[in-house]
Design an enzyme around this catalytic site. Structure first.
Site, PDB file in Angstrom:
ATOM      1  CD  GLU A  50     -87.589 -26.259 -23.372  1.00  0.00           C
ATOM      2  OE1 GLU A  50     -86.815 -25.651 -24.145  1.00  0.00           O
ATOM      3  OE2 GLU A  50     -88.713 -25.807 -23.049  1.00  0.00           O
ATOM      4  CG  PHE A 112     -78.285 -14.917 -24.199  1.00  0.00           C
ATOM      5  CD1 PHE A 112     -79.437 -14.183 -23.940  1.00  0.00           C
ATOM      6  CD2 PHE A 112     -78.320 -15.912 -25.162  1.00  0.00           C
ATOM      7  CE1 PHE A 112     -80.610 -14.432 -24.645  1.00  0.00           C
ATOM      8  CE2 PHE A 112     -79.492 -16.160 -25.876  1.00  0.00           C
ATOM      9  CZ  PHE A 112     -80.638 -15.420 -25.612  1.00  0.00           C
ATOM     10  CD  GLN A 113     -81.269 -18.921 -24.380  1.00  0.00           C
ATOM     11  OE1 GLN A 113     -80.554 -19.760 -24.933  1.00  0.00           O
ATOM     12  NE2 GLN A 113     -82.530 -18.710 -24.746  1.00  0.00           N
ATOM     13  CE  LYS A 162     -71.483 -23.152 -28.860  1.00  0.00           C
ATOM     14  NZ  LYS A 162     -72.005 -21.904 -29.470  1.00  0.00           N
ATOM     15  CG  MET A 477    -109.347 -33.019  -6.137  1.00  0.00           C
ATOM     16  SD  MET A 477    -110.552 -34.248  -5.578  1.00  0.00           S
ATOM     17  CE  MET A 477    -109.877 -35.742  -6.312  1.00  0.00           C
TER      18      MET A 477
END
Length: 578
Positions: A50, A112-113, A162, A477
């Site tokens: 993602e 969940f999630q 959803k 760096m």
């Protein structure tokens, strides 16, 4: 006729003219992905992470000026977007990110999630929404694109439960947006612009300093016209490179911590500094109390909160950069040009002397590959006609210093957040936007591994993205700072023992891998890579000791620069003492 929220979502994006969005599927957005399966006018690009999706959308947005679009699932899918959203926020890049969410009845129940992505992203979005009613969805999407792309651009997040995407409603598309609490100011105060124009006309040692706002407002033409008419030198911040031609005689290159000697000297010796679409980042200003000590400052920006935020300002102008510069050009054309020609000659002569005194340079008398040489060769072979992306660190600074960006939207780089792993997925997004253009990501061996999985995205979509890896076997760096300020104690920056074979990695994914281990191999490798119509990893084994100079140490004024030869002298003295 009523349709589902998922269909409203797709139809709304089509109304906005969206062609590509980048994302990753998951449970609560499967109904949207199911409709996308048969969709012909809207393509979802499946990335492998993602974060890669958001950076790809960001690269698409920077290259085109349009909003980049992202679709991910809830929970970890949403939280994985945060780095990309913060990257876009810091650099004022328009994104619309859609995250799936658990059904509204489960929000707050640790389902969940589930993750409170609206709360998590509130500090790093321009605005965000949690959609609770399907009848509001099309209106919210219209507003989100409007907010993201107007005023000071930025990312907007829309959280989609959803049950909202499965519920049904009539599709109603609003023709316009009118938000009472959001009214960006585009026209600058004319009195302030007149005052600024008179100050420009009278200044003896003026400097223009342009930032990303020059590019986002499409003001490159106006800035060039203003600079050439007034004969005032221009320095561009990292985000502004390409907003004024880097090869122009009035160009000073980049200012700040790793800016040119002559840009920093010009700022410090100026009597007037005109800041255009930039926010006086600490990497530009150095020690603020010592910044441009003798200069009056004019600051032009569409975001009023950016003005006077970091430095004192004598003339603030809130407005769109392009429109303000158009007005200023008209006013200054009425001024008698001869009145400033003589005084400007002395100023430009002084700047030419600074350029001659300390030009951008490196050790060219060696067969070991110097990273600056790779960048110069890329510039020479592309003739500046390419989209260049970078990761973050030494590779980024060498690119900014040694590639001449003459056109806007040709440098895509994470400035404000400094996100390692940005460049490669951003290059993928840019290549989707311009399939026939040469797109190159300049990377380090550390940063390329941050999102190396996106090589699968490039291969499966047959994107001929080129990646030039400046491989010094260190986190370069950070190692540079450890060498200069931490007694060469290279704590956790040496990657040599675990560095992968980038040629083999490229081949394992189905791409092409090439390697150059000495100077004479650089140009042949670049030419071969540019001729191949497939993704290519180029592994340039560079001098691991090479550092980025000039360098302004933290807390110093920008004219208190370290230079290569001075550091070498001090190193010799230190060794002699030891």
């Amino acid at each position: 006729m009523k349709i589902s929220g998922a269909e409203i979502f797709i139809e709304s994006l089509k109304k906005e003219g969206v062609k590509y969005m980048f994302g990753y599927p998951g449970g609560v957005v499967l109904n949207i992905f199911d409709y996308l399966h048969d969709e012909k006018d809207l393509q979802l690009i499946l990335t492998r992470h993602e974060q890669g999706a958001v950076h790809a959308a960001d690269g698409y947005a920077r290259a085109t000026g349009k909003a980049g679009v992202v679709l991910v699932t809830s929970g970890p899918g949403a939280t994985n977007t945060v780095t990309g959203i913060a990257t876009a926020s810091m650099d004022s890049i328009p994104l619309v990110v859609f995250s799936g969410q658990v059904p509204t009845m489960l929000i707050g129940n640790d389902a969940f999630q589930e993750a409170d992505i609206v709360g998590i992203t509130r500090p790093c979005t321009k605005y965000n929404y949690l959609v609770k009613d399907v009848t509001e969805l099309s209106k919210i999407i219209k507003e989100a694109f409007y907010i993201a792309t107007t005023g000071r651009p930025g990312p907007v997040l829309i959280d989609l439960p959803k049950d909202v995407t499965t519920a049904k409603a009539e599709f109603v598309w609003p023709e316009s947006v009118d938000m009472r609490t959001y009214k960006p100011t585009y026209e600058g105060n004319r009195y302030m612009i007149i005052q600024a124009a008179h100050m420009v006309a009278k200044a003896k040692r003026p400097v223009f300093i342009g930032g990303g706002g020059v590019i986002s407002s499409g003001a490159a033409k106006e800035l060039r016209e203003l600079a050439e008419h007034t004969e005032i030198p221009v320095t561009m911040t990292l985000m502004g490179l390409g907003g004024f031609p880097g090869s122009h005689k009035l160009s000073l290159g980049m200012p700040g911590m790793h800016g040119t000697y002559y840009a920093n000297k010009a700022i410090q010796e100026s009597d007037l500094l005109v800041a255009i679409g930039m926010r006086f980042d600490d990497r530009v200003t150095g020690k603020i109390s010592a910044f441009a000590p003798n200069a009056k400052i004019i600051h032009i920006d569409i975001d009023p909160t950016s003005i006077r935020k970091n430095v004192r300002v004598d003339v603030p102008i809130v407005g769109d950069v392009k429109r303000v510069l158009q007005t200023m050009n008209k006013i200054l054309k009425e001024e008698v040009k001869e009145q400033w020609q003589e005084v400007r000659k002395a100023w430009l002569k002084q700047i030419s002397a600074w350029k001659a005194e300390r030009p951008m340079s490196y050790d060219k008398e060696t067969e070991v590959i110097k990273p600056q040489y790779v960048i110069e060769k890329i510039n020479e072979l592309t003739k500046g006609d390419a989209i260049i992306c970078t990761e973050v660190g030494q590779n980024q600074m060498w690119t900014a210093q040694f590639y001449k960006f003459d056109k806007p939207r040709t440098l895509l780089s994470s400035g404000g957040l400094g996100t390692m792993g940005y460049g490669f997925p951003a290059a993928i997004g840019a290549q989707f936007a311009f399939p026939n253009k040469l797109v190159i990501d300049v990377a380090g061996d550390g940063s390329i591994q941050m999102n190396i999985q996106e090589l699968a995205t490039a291969v499966i979509n047959r994107l001929p993205v080129k990646v030039a890896i400046l491989n010094n076997r260190y986190l370069g760096m950070v190692r540079q700072w450890q060498e200069l300020f931490f007694r060469e104690r290279y704590a956790h920056t040496k990657l040599e023992e675990t560095i992968p074979d980038f040629v083999k990695i490229a081949e394992a994914y189905g791409a092409v891998g090439l390697r150059a281990a000495k100077r004479s191999e650089v140009e042949p490798v670049l030419k071969e890579a540019f001729s191949i119509k497939r993704p290519v990893f180029m592994d340039f084994v560079i001098d691991w000791k090479e550092k980025v100079y000039p360098m302004v140490p933290a807390g110093a004024a920008i004219d208190e620069m370290l230079f290569r030869e001075e550091v070498k002298k001090s190193e010799k003295k230190l060794k002699a003492v030891k």
